[in-house]
Design a protein around this motif. Structure first.
Motif, PDB file in Angstrom:
ATOM      1  N   VAL A 151      42.926  39.122  39.485  1.00  0.00           N
ATOM      2  CA  VAL A 151      42.569  37.744  39.843  1.00  0.00           C
ATOM      3  C   VAL A 151      43.565  37.205  40.859  1.00  0.00           C
ATOM      4  N   SER A 152      43.116  36.224  41.622  1.00  0.00           N
ATOM      5  CA  SER A 152      44.000  35.570  42.600  1.00  0.00           C
ATOM      6  C   SER A 152      44.977  34.652  41.892  1.00  0.00           C
ATOM      7  N   VAL A 153      44.433  33.858  40.970  1.00  0.00           N
ATOM      8  CA  VAL A 153      45.240  32.931  40.185  1.00  0.00           C
ATOM      9  C   VAL A 153      44.899  33.156  38.722  1.00  0.00           C
ATOM     10  N   ALA A 154      45.930  33.354  37.918  1.00  0.00           N
ATOM     11  CA  ALA A 154      45.697  33.657  36.507  1.00  0.00           C
ATOM     12  C   ALA A 154      45.263  32.411  35.736  1.00  0.00           C
ATOM     13  N   PRO A 155      44.109  32.477  35.078  1.00  0.00           N
ATOM     14  CA  PRO A 155      43.682  31.363  34.225  1.00  0.00           C
ATOM     15  C   PRO A 155      44.447  31.404  32.898  1.00  0.00           C
ATOM     16  N   GLN A 156      44.247  30.409  32.070  1.00  0.00           N
ATOM     17  CA  GLN A 156      44.863  30.390  30.741  1.00  0.00           C
ATOM     18  C   GLN A 156      44.163  31.413  29.849  1.00  0.00           C
ATOM     19  N   PRO A 157      44.928  32.186  29.065  1.00  0.00           N
ATOM     20  CA  PRO A 157      44.288  33.123  28.138  1.00  0.00           C
ATOM     21  C   PRO A 157      43.479  32.367  27.087  1.00  0.00           C
ATOM     22  N   GLU A 158      42.481  33.059  26.533  1.00  0.00           N
ATOM     23  CA  GLU A 158      41.622  32.422  25.538  1.00  0.00           C
ATOM     24  C   GLU A 158      40.987  33.507  24.663  1.00  0.00           C
ATOM     25  N   GLY A 159      41.065  33.371  23.363  1.00  0.00           N
ATOM     26  CA  GLY A 159      40.452  34.336  22.455  1.00  0.00           C
ATOM     27  C   GLY A 159      40.988  35.742  22.679  1.00  0.00           C
ATOM     28  N   ASP A 160      40.078  36.693  22.906  1.00  0.00           N
ATOM     29  CA  ASP A 160      40.447  38.087  23.161  1.00  0.00           C
ATOM     30  C   ASP A 160      40.968  38.313  24.579  1.00  0.00           C
ATOM     31  N   VAL A 161      40.840  37.327  25.450  1.00  0.00           N
ATOM     32  CA  VAL A 161      41.213  37.498  26.852  1.00  0.00           C
ATOM     33  C   VAL A 161      42.689  37.171  27.043  1.00  0.00           C
ATOM     34  N   GLY A 162      43.428  38.163  27.540  1.00  0.00           N
ATOM     35  CA  GLY A 162      44.842  37.985  27.843  1.00  0.00           C
ATOM     36  C   GLY A 162      45.062  37.936  29.343  1.00  0.00           C
ATOM     37  N   VAL A 163      46.255  37.515  29.730  1.00  0.00           N
ATOM     38  CA  VAL A 163      46.634  37.436  31.136  1.00  0.00           C
ATOM     39  C   VAL A 163      47.973  38.148  31.290  1.00  0.00           C
ATOM     40  N   ALA A 164      48.087  38.966  32.323  1.00  0.00           N
ATOM     41  CA  ALA A 164      49.333  39.698  32.577  1.00  0.00           C
ATOM     42  C   ALA A 164      49.409  40.002  34.071  1.00  0.00           C
ATOM     43  N   ALA A 165      50.368  40.837  34.450  1.00  0.00           N
ATOM     44  CA  ALA A 165      50.512  41.261  35.841  1.00  0.00           C
ATOM     45  C   ALA A 165      50.771  42.762  35.881  1.00  0.00           C
ATOM     46  N   LEU A 166      50.047  43.438  36.761  1.00  0.00           N
ATOM     47  CA  LEU A 166      50.323  44.846  36.989  1.00  0.00           C
ATOM     48  C   LEU A 166      51.660  44.942  37.708  1.00  0.00           C
ATOM     49  N   PRO A 167      52.529  45.879  37.305  1.00  0.00           N
ATOM     50  CA  PRO A 167      53.859  45.933  37.891  1.00  0.00           C
ATOM     51  C   PRO A 167      53.852  46.450  39.329  1.00  0.00           C
ATOM     52  N   PRO A 168      54.765  45.931  40.145  1.00  0.00           N
ATOM     53  CA  PRO A 168      54.891  46.458  41.499  1.00  0.00           C
ATOM     54  C   PRO A 168      55.524  47.850  41.452  1.00  0.00           C
ATOM     55  N   GLY A 169      55.428  48.562  42.542  1.00  0.00           N
ATOM     56  CA  GLY A 169      56.092  49.852  42.621  1.00  0.00           C
ATOM     57  C   GLY A 169      55.290  50.864  43.404  1.00  0.00           C
ATOM     58  N   ARG A 170      55.766  52.102  43.343  1.00  0.00           N
ATOM     59  CA  ARG A 170      55.104  53.213  44.024  1.00  0.00           C
ATOM     60  C   ARG A 170      54.092  53.843  43.069  1.00  0.00           C
ATOM     61  N   TYR A 171      52.894  54.049  43.591  1.00  0.00           N
ATOM     62  CA  TYR A 171      51.800  54.632  42.812  1.00  0.00           C
ATOM     63  C   TYR A 171      51.238  55.844  43.555  1.00  0.00           C
ATOM     64  N   VAL A 172      50.873  56.868  42.783  1.00  0.00           N
ATOM     65  CA  VAL A 172      50.098  57.968  43.328  1.00  0.00           C
ATOM     66  C   VAL A 172      48.641  57.582  43.119  1.00  0.00           C
ATOM     67  N   THR A 173      47.852  57.645  44.192  1.00  0.00           N
ATOM     68  CA  THR A 173      46.447  57.278  44.101  1.00  0.00           C
ATOM     69  C   THR A 173      45.569  58.405  44.628  1.00  0.00           C
ATOM     70  N   THR A 174      44.383  58.464  44.107  1.00  0.00           N
ATOM     71  CA  THR A 174      43.347  59.335  44.655  1.00  0.00           C
ATOM     72  C   THR A 174      42.004  58.693  44.316  1.00  0.00           C
ATOM     73  N   THR A 175      41.026  58.947  45.149  1.00  0.00           N
ATOM     74  CA  THR A 175      39.691  58.394  44.935  1.00  0.00           C
ATOM     75  C   THR A 175      38.725  59.529  44.637  1.00  0.00           C
ATOM     76  N   HIS A 176      37.913  59.319  43.615  1.00  0.00           N
ATOM     77  CA  HIS A 176      36.910  60.299  43.194  1.00  0.00           C
ATOM     78  C   HIS A 176      35.528  59.710  43.414  1.00  0.00           C
ATOM     79  N   ILE A 177      34.658  60.494  44.018  1.00  0.00           N
ATOM     80  CA  ILE A 177      33.250  60.103  44.126  1.00  0.00           C
ATOM     81  C   ILE A 177      32.474  61.062  43.242  1.00  0.00           C
ATOM     82  N   GLY A 178      31.857  60.507  42.205  1.00  0.00           N
ATOM     83  CA  GLY A 178      31.103  61.324  41.267  1.00  0.00           C
ATOM     84  C   GLY A 178      31.061  60.668  39.904  1.00  0.00           C
ATOM     85  N   HIS A 179      30.438  61.352  38.980  1.00  0.00           N
ATOM     86  CA  HIS A 179      30.251  60.839  37.624  1.00  0.00           C
ATOM     87  C   HIS A 179      31.600  60.620  36.943  1.00  0.00           C
ATOM     88  N   PRO A 180      31.757  59.510  36.211  1.00  0.00           N
ATOM     89  CA  PRO A 180      33.010  59.272  35.488  1.00  0.00           C
ATOM     90  C   PRO A 180      33.372  60.379  34.502  1.00  0.00           C
TER      91      PRO A 180
END
Length: 171
Positions: free
Chosen positions: A80-109
């Protein structure tokens, strides 16, 4: 005699990511019961729309723990651009910054297990270390994401879905 399935072809890269706020619903699931958390994504999207919050990226699953023999702690999340207030089962957090290894897959999960194994082997070959520890056989990840870049309302054919894997590296 059955031939071994060849390892999927992947094209990994290392990217630097900034911190990213997100909303989530967390669950503890066995891999054969993954639908219990996956099926909550539409509910989360509806909740965000009802809050008037803007989506800032593709829906994802964040694997906090991975236990292939037992239950894994997984979040169905949406950036999300701006974190709303958490409610019920919905929580709010932040993914940590840093270096990530990424790859993209096209196909069935269903193919993502093989893609994940290929990505992990590539990292071993590069002598890269994940932001992950193993405690009693359970992997605890700093940040391991599976982002679904294809909107299933637009492309219902799972064999054409585009999924990005992003695993955080140790600092």
């Amino acid at each position: 005699m059955n031939q071994p399935t060849p390892a999927p072809r992947i094209s990994p890269s290392i990217v630097e990511r900034d911190e990213q706020p997100y909303v989530y619903i967390r669950g503890s699931v066995r891999m054969d019961g993954f639908a219990a958390i996956a099926d909550r994504l539409p509910e989360l999207i509806d909740w965000l729309v009802g809050q008037g919050a803007g989506l800032a990226g593709a829906p994802f699953f964040r694997y906090n723990t991975v236990d292939l023999e037992g239950e894994s702690v997984v979040e169905a999340g949406i950036p999300v651009s701006v974190a709303p207030q958490p409610e019920g089962d919905v929580g709010v957090a932040a993914l940590p910054p840093g270096r990530y290894v990424t790859t993209t897959h096209i196909g069935h999960p269903d193919q993502l297990f093989g893609v994940t194994e290929a990505l992990r082997q590539w990292a071993r070959d590069q002598a890269l270390e994940w932001d992950m520890t193993v405690v009693d056989g359970v992997e605890h990840w700093g940040c391991r994401l599976e982002s679904y870049l294809t909107d299933p309302r637009v492309e219902p054919d799972l064999s054409k879905w585009e999924t990005e894997l992003a695993f955080r590296l140790a600092d």
